[in-house]
Design a protein around this motif. Sequence first.
Motif, short mmCIF file in Angstrom:
data_model
loop_
_atom_site.label_atom_id
_atom_site.label_comp_id
_atom_site.label_asym_id
_atom_site.label_seq_id
_atom_site.Cartn_x
_atom_site.Cartn_y
_atom_site.Cartn_z
N ARG A 17 44.11 39.85 54.19
CA ARG A 17 44.05 41.26 53.84
C ARG A 17 44.31 41.45 52.33
N PHE A 18 45.30 40.71 51.82
CA PHE A 18 45.62 40.81 50.39
C PHE A 18 44.46 40.31 49.53
N PHE A 19 43.89 39.14 49.86
CA PHE A 19 42.77 38.61 49.07
C PHE A 19 41.57 39.55 49.10
N LYS A 20 41.28 40.14 50.26
CA LYS A 20 40.15 41.07 50.36
C LYS A 20 40.38 42.29 49.49
N LYS A 21 41.59 42.83 49.54
CA LYS A 21 41.91 44.00 48.71
C LYS A 21 41.83 43.65 47.23
N LEU A 22 42.33 42.49 46.88
CA LEU A 22 42.32 42.06 45.48
C LEU A 22 40.90 41.85 44.97
N LEU A 23 40.07 41.17 45.76
CA LEU A 23 38.71 40.87 45.32
C LEU A 23 37.82 42.10 45.31
N LYS A 24 38.13 43.09 46.14
CA LYS A 24 37.34 44.32 46.18
C LYS A 24 37.43 45.06 44.85
N GLY A 25 38.59 45.01 44.21
CA GLY A 25 38.78 45.72 42.96
C GLY A 25 38.28 44.97 41.73
N LEU A 26 38.06 43.66 41.85
CA LEU A 26 37.60 42.87 40.70
C LEU A 26 36.09 42.95 40.57
N ARG A 27 35.61 42.83 39.35
CA ARG A 27 34.16 42.84 39.11
C ARG A 27 33.62 41.42 38.95
N TYR A 28 34.46 40.43 39.17
CA TYR A 28 34.06 39.04 39.03
C TYR A 28 34.79 38.20 40.07
N VAL A 29 34.30 36.99 40.27
CA VAL A 29 34.99 36.06 41.17
C VAL A 29 35.89 35.19 40.30
N PRO A 30 37.17 35.09 40.64
CA PRO A 30 38.08 34.30 39.79
C PRO A 30 37.73 32.82 39.81
N ARG A 31 38.07 32.14 38.74
CA ARG A 31 37.84 30.70 38.63
C ARG A 31 38.98 29.93 39.29
N VAL A 32 40.20 30.44 39.15
CA VAL A 32 41.40 29.78 39.67
C VAL A 32 42.30 30.85 40.29
N VAL A 33 42.93 30.51 41.40
CA VAL A 33 43.92 31.38 42.04
C VAL A 33 45.25 30.64 42.03
N VAL A 34 46.29 31.28 41.51
CA VAL A 34 47.63 30.68 41.47
C VAL A 34 48.53 31.47 42.40
N THR A 35 49.14 30.78 43.37
CA THR A 35 50.06 31.43 44.30
C THR A 35 51.30 30.57 44.45
N ASP A 36 52.26 31.09 45.22
CA ASP A 36 53.41 30.25 45.54
C ASP A 36 53.00 29.28 46.64
N GLN A 37 53.92 28.50 47.15
CA GLN A 37 53.57 27.41 48.06
C GLN A 37 53.52 27.82 49.52
N LEU A 38 53.38 29.10 49.80
CA LEU A 38 53.25 29.57 51.16
C LEU A 38 51.92 29.08 51.74
N LYS A 39 51.96 28.45 52.88
CA LYS A 39 50.76 27.82 53.47
C LYS A 39 49.71 28.84 53.89
N SER A 40 50.11 30.06 54.21
CA SER A 40 49.13 31.05 54.66
C SER A 40 48.17 31.45 53.55
N TYR A 41 48.59 31.36 52.28
CA TYR A 41 47.68 31.65 51.18
C TYR A 41 46.53 30.63 51.14
N ALA A 42 46.86 29.36 51.34
CA ALA A 42 45.82 28.33 51.32
C ALA A 42 44.84 28.53 52.46
N ALA A 43 45.33 28.85 53.65
CA ALA A 43 44.45 29.07 54.80
C ALA A 43 43.54 30.28 54.57
#
Length: 134
Positions: A17-43
């Motif tokens: 849900r967070f990634f969808k909300k974040l990408l909806k507002g961007l006008r480009y696709v990011p090259r790199v995503v930096v997150t903490d080590q929570l496994k659900s972000y990777a999935a």
Amino acid sequence: MLDVLVQSRRNTKAAKRFFKKLLKGLRYVPRVVVTDQLKSYAAAKRQIIPHVEHRQSRYLNNRAENSHQPTRQRERRMKRFKSPRQAQQFLSAHGPIHQHSHPRRHLMTAAEYRAHCAHAFEVWKQETCVRRAA
């Protein structure tokens, strides 16, 4: 800070849900995503943006984690938010205002910084309808 989304859980569904909300507002696709080590972000990232590089490190994420310090200080002064809705409303407004008045100083020369601050004060005066006493 790109976006804030207050959620009660930190599972894969919440991360998607967070990634969808974040990408909806961007006008480009990011090259790199930096997150903490929570496994659900990777999935969630594998399902939504599989071609984007994902960096998980407790040190790479320091800038993002430190950007929350003013929010945490404000929350402490308010003695906690009363509800997730109140927190979401505050954070949605606080983020852009804080970035407007606190530029990334380490990327600017002194002259650019002074010009940015002068412009920010002028915009603030216009938006809050504050006029100089003549």
